[in-house]
Design a protein around this motif. Sequence first.
Motif, short mmCIF file in Angstrom:
data_model
loop_
_atom_site.label_atom_id
_atom_site.label_comp_id
_atom_site.label_asym_id
_atom_site.label_seq_id
_atom_site.Cartn_x
_atom_site.Cartn_y
_atom_site.Cartn_z
N LEU A 64 0.84 -1.21 0.00
CA LEU A 64 0.00 0.00 0.00
C LEU A 64 0.87 1.25 0.00
CD1 LEU A 64 -2.56 -0.91 2.82
CD2 LEU A 64 -2.92 -1.11 0.37
N SER A 65 0.21 2.40 -0.21
CA SER A 65 0.78 3.73 0.00
C SER A 65 2.11 3.97 -0.68
CB SER A 65 0.95 3.97 1.51
OG SER A 65 -0.25 3.73 2.19
N ARG A 68 5.13 5.88 -2.38
CA ARG A 68 5.61 7.26 -2.40
C ARG A 68 6.99 7.25 -3.05
NH1 ARG A 68 2.59 10.83 1.04
NH2 ARG A 68 0.50 10.01 0.70
N LEU A 70 2.78 -5.65 3.98
CA LEU A 70 2.42 -6.56 5.07
C LEU A 70 3.37 -7.75 5.02
CD1 LEU A 70 0.51 -7.39 7.33
CD2 LEU A 70 -1.00 -8.39 5.62
N SER A 128 3.99 -8.30 10.51
CA SER A 128 3.66 -6.90 10.79
C SER A 128 3.76 -6.09 9.51
CB SER A 128 4.62 -6.33 11.83
OG SER A 128 5.95 -6.38 11.32
N TRP A 129 3.27 -4.85 9.58
CA TRP A 129 3.44 -3.91 8.48
C TRP A 129 4.80 -3.25 8.62
CZ3 TRP A 129 -0.05 -3.33 4.56
CH2 TRP A 129 -1.34 -3.85 4.77
N ASP A 147 3.38 -1.93 13.86
CA ASP A 147 3.00 -1.74 12.46
C ASP A 147 3.49 -0.38 11.99
OD1 ASP A 147 -0.18 -3.34 13.02
OD2 ASP A 147 1.68 -4.18 12.24
N PHE A 187 3.42 2.22 8.58
CA PHE A 187 2.87 2.45 7.25
C PHE A 187 2.80 3.92 6.91
CE2 PHE A 187 -0.38 0.85 10.28
CZ PHE A 187 -1.08 2.00 10.53
N SER A 188 2.19 4.22 5.77
CA SER A 188 2.02 5.55 5.18
C SER A 188 3.30 6.40 5.19
CB SER A 188 0.86 6.30 5.82
OG SER A 188 1.05 6.60 7.17
N SER A 237 3.40 2.18 15.19
CA SER A 237 2.90 1.87 16.52
C SER A 237 4.01 1.29 17.39
CB SER A 237 1.74 0.87 16.42
OG SER A 237 2.20 -0.35 15.89
N SER A 268 -0.91 4.13 16.52
CA SER A 268 -0.16 4.76 15.43
C SER A 268 0.19 6.19 15.77
CB SER A 268 -1.00 4.74 14.16
OG SER A 268 -1.45 3.45 13.91
N ASP A 286 -2.68 8.32 14.52
CA ASP A 286 -2.13 9.35 13.65
C ASP A 286 -1.55 8.69 12.41
OD1 ASP A 286 -0.83 11.87 15.97
OD2 ASP A 286 -2.82 11.04 15.63
N VAL A 287 -1.98 9.14 11.24
CA VAL A 287 -1.51 8.52 10.01
C VAL A 287 -1.31 9.57 8.93
CG1 VAL A 287 -2.49 6.21 10.21
CG2 VAL A 287 -3.90 8.08 9.39
N SER A 288 -0.86 9.10 7.76
CA SER A 288 -0.80 9.89 6.53
C SER A 288 -0.05 11.19 6.66
CB SER A 288 -2.22 10.18 6.02
OG SER A 288 -3.00 9.01 5.97
N THR A 312 -8.18 3.89 3.41
CA THR A 312 -7.24 2.78 3.64
C THR A 312 -6.29 3.02 4.79
OG1 THR A 312 -7.30 2.21 1.32
CG2 THR A 312 -5.43 1.43 2.55
N GLU A 313 -5.59 4.17 4.78
CA GLU A 313 -4.56 4.40 5.79
C GLU A 313 -5.18 4.63 7.16
OE1 GLU A 313 -2.26 7.54 4.09
OE2 GLU A 313 -1.15 6.18 2.79
N TYR A 314 -6.24 5.42 7.21
CA TYR A 314 -6.85 5.67 8.51
C TYR A 314 -7.41 4.38 9.09
CZ TYR A 314 -9.47 7.63 12.29
OH TYR A 314 -9.94 7.90 13.54
N LEU A 345 -6.17 1.47 8.86
CA LEU A 345 -5.08 0.72 9.48
C LEU A 345 -4.87 1.22 10.91
CD1 LEU A 345 -2.51 0.46 6.55
CD2 LEU A 345 -3.66 -1.43 7.69
N ALA A 346 -4.94 2.53 11.09
CA ALA A 346 -4.77 3.08 12.43
C ALA A 346 -5.95 2.71 13.32
CB ALA A 346 -4.63 4.60 12.36
N GLU A 385 -5.61 -0.72 14.47
CA GLU A 385 -4.59 -0.74 15.51
C GLU A 385 -5.21 -0.41 16.86
OE1 GLU A 385 -0.94 -0.57 13.96
OE2 GLU A 385 -1.04 -1.90 15.69
N LYS A 415 0.34 -10.11 21.10
CA LYS A 415 0.90 -9.37 19.97
C LYS A 415 -0.26 -8.77 19.20
CE LYS A 415 3.36 -10.02 15.63
NZ LYS A 415 2.35 -9.29 14.85
N ILE A 436 -1.71 -6.60 15.75
CA ILE A 436 -1.46 -6.21 14.36
C ILE A 436 -2.77 -5.66 13.82
CG2 ILE A 436 -2.04 -8.47 13.39
CD1 ILE A 436 0.20 -7.99 11.33
N SER A 437 -2.66 -4.73 12.88
CA SER A 437 -3.87 -4.18 12.28
C SER A 437 -3.94 -4.63 10.83
CB SER A 437 -3.85 -2.66 12.36
OG SER A 437 -4.86 -2.12 11.54
#
Lengths: 443, 261, 245
Positions: free
Chosen positions: A211-212, A214, A227, A231-232, A253, A255-256, A271, A277, A298-300, C185-187, C189-190, C193, C214, C216-217
């Motif tokens: 995903l994502s 950049r 993935l 874990s991511w 995890d 990401f982004s 995380s 996150s 918190d993402v992106s 998508t990204e949000y 995942l959070a 989580e 453990k 995982i998201s």
Amino acid sequence: MLRKTGLLFLFLLLLLPLTQAIAQDWIRTGTNRGAPIRLAVPDFKPSGSDPQNAPLLSVFNDTLWSDLDNAGIFDMVAKSFYPAAQPGQPSEMKLDAWGNAPVNAAMVAFGNLGVNAGKVDVQGWLFDAKNASFPQVLGKQYREDATPDKARLIAHRFADEIIFRLGGGIPGIAESQIYFVSLRSGTKEIWSMDYDGANQKQITKLGSVALSPRISPDGSRLAFSGLTHDSWQILMYSMDLGRTVAFPRYSGDNFSPAWSSDGTKIAFSSSMHSGLSEIFVADASGANARRLSTGKGDVSPVFNPKTNGQIAWVSGRTGLPQIYVMDADGSNVQKMTDQGYAVSPAWSPNGLLLAFSWVRNYGPGVLGGQDIYLMDIASRQIVQLTHDGGRNDFPSWSPDGRHIVFQSNRSGTEQIWSVLADGTHLQQLTRQGRNSQPNWSFK
Amino acid sequence: MAYVRANMFYEREQWKKPLLVSVGFHGALVLAILVLGYVLAPHGTSNWGATGEGSAIHADVVASIPLPHTEESPNIVANESKGVTQTVPQPKPVETEDGISIPGKVTKPKTIDKPQTQERVQPRPTPTPEQTAVAYGEGGPVSGPYGNFNTTSTKGGFSIQNADFGAQFGWYVQNVNRVVSNAWYQVEVDPRVTNAKRVYLLFDIDRNGRPSNVRFEQRSDIPSLDQSAMRALQRIDTFGPLPPGYRGDKVSVEFWFDYHR
Amino acid sequence: MNNSKRLLIQVLGVLCLLMVVNGCHGGKTTPPPPPPKATAPTATLSANPTQIEQGQSAQLQWSTTDATDVALDGNKVDPSGSQTVSPTQTTTYHLTAKGAGGTQEATAQITVAAKPTPTPTPAPTPPPVTDEQLFNQNIADVFFDYDKADLRPDGAAMLARAAQLIKQKGWRVQIEGNADERGSTEYNLALGERRADAAKQALLSAGVSADSLKTISYGKEKPQCTESNEECWQKNRRAHFTLLK
């Protein structure tokens, strides 16, 4: 008494469109809205009689036209208005036929193309139709292998020259790339394509979920979230080497990812610290990760590409996700949106505007559309870019700041679309499979 | 007499009720309008985006975006920004290389740029497709569509110190025009301003197209207007490189405008 | 098994001993000729330890008085001494002390426990429930409200019970947070989580140790169903639990 009321009424009526206009006054997208340049682009003439000329000319002419039409600064004069005589050389160009009615062009681009011994030669000129004494603005010559791909490339280059000259020194985007996620191979992988949707090809073969994407500012490395077995992780693909290269594995995890425009830093969501996150910033190699944000979910993150001094991101700390901005050291947190469901911030190259995806009226059972909006950061004024309902998400700016690419399900499945930042020239770029999360290259 | 007096007394009585009714009704009307205005105004969903997929013909409903209409200036002859009315922007007779002082102002030294063509007398470029054409020989160096600057509230023009620059590279001047108008947020100007004194802004453009040395030659005495013009120039990173055919290191540009709401 | 065998051997040993003792007694019952008023010899014999496993050794210790001839199982020995022995099976040692006043005997028995030979037993019957089955029966998905990561009361109660089982069995658990398809998508995942973390916190406060958990998201990447209706969306707004090997 009545007269005064009448005037008051009139005055109030005039105020109504002004408030809307004020919002638009603040959003400058460099698209010459209201005053585009009238450009005529007759088909290039074949030079010589090689049978290969025709197919290459066809590709060249179509590509040139579409590049200039999509540039956002021209008003293309329809070919049906053109005079019959097709100019292939400056000597054949009769300016008054082009500068006056019915064409009324301000500028004319013309030239010739010919195949010779496996190579294609193209000569192109841009003439000022209003300046009979000094008409030539530019003249260019190109030579490449005689293949359709090279013909397309030459057209891109010539179009970019014209756009650069007439567009206030901002380079054209005809050779830029868009990276995106596609499910068409069975698993979500990262793909790339030309800015106009041509040449779609698969890049990663993770076999899991990627995903994502950049791309780095210099185009050499592609960061994405993958993935792995447990874990991511942020994974780094080298475009030069054609494989993933080392990037630190962090716990939890991750990401982004997002690049700073000078290519020295990567921000991402992880995380690793609290199990929730949070935004981290690391060097481009992935080392020295530091935590910046302390929210829940918190993402992106995305850097201000003009200054790299600020980061915008999405946080669910108050419930539904909203857009926030902070300084690149984590201080000075400001909340930019305060209602609905706001995600996917994208900063314009000039640092003045934020594009984001917003469901203004959000709630279970409420069929609110998710649309792309533009916000002028200084004044906080917002205009809506997409209107046709459905779900529109993940806007990404072109390097010239005039175009936005985004994902939309308006055609029935998730696909990638592009649009000018003033809302015109909406175009579907992908058609096969399910495609999402587009990212426009830096150049 | 008594009868007349009784009549007047009667009339006065008559005024009160209908007057009150009238005032009340008008007040309600005004209130309704205000409410309506409030309800309708803040919705930003306006004519910004496309309301259909990209079709060949699209009508952009533009509310009031103050962008210049350089090509479509209707009355070129009557337009004061045209070089036709020679009194306003300093006319630069092509014969001399010296700067011409603006009438009524202190002469300012002009940068002399190397001319690149020997021809002095050139046919003026014909302006935009409308029937209003600037007559041959008339107009300043950047007459025609190039130097004209127009927005809904502003009319002005660009003058380039080198007379030949505008003639040969009119497209570049047009480009400067476009970049400045796109960078100018006239919303910044105090809305109470209706008329302003003419403003003259000077700046240089270097080989790479970067503006520098932005300064006021004459202010309008309205701070918000002067500031918004200055900020417009400051917002501009580049105009695009100077044309390759031009041999000088830079061009000096004079940007003047009249602001009328 | 071992225990009962041992017991058997011990019983047999004791019986042996009894028999031996009887026999010895028998030997002992023959009245010696009346000595001409000489002191009868004494003899004592002890083994340490008295019980050993096959291959091990024990020590015999003896002492005698008024004896001129002392023999341990036919071998002449000193009147007092010790010897290490390694019998391969339960053995009774005899010490004979002869003197002017007569003869005295002493015995000591060393029980040797045979190594348990693996007897061919029938194949063990499979345990009634596997760990995985037990896990899945007791730790079901917990579901969440729209865009929320708070545990509902039923989910919290289930986790509190599940915590006991997890602790008892010493399981390692992976908590997977998911979201429905509607969000970004990204949000998502959070959000997933946060949901996984909420379930983890509930288990931690019920006493499960942190290193057996453990999180995982999966966001909206691994949906249970793909219809676009509330029923399917609710199914996807879940935290799922799997047993880690």
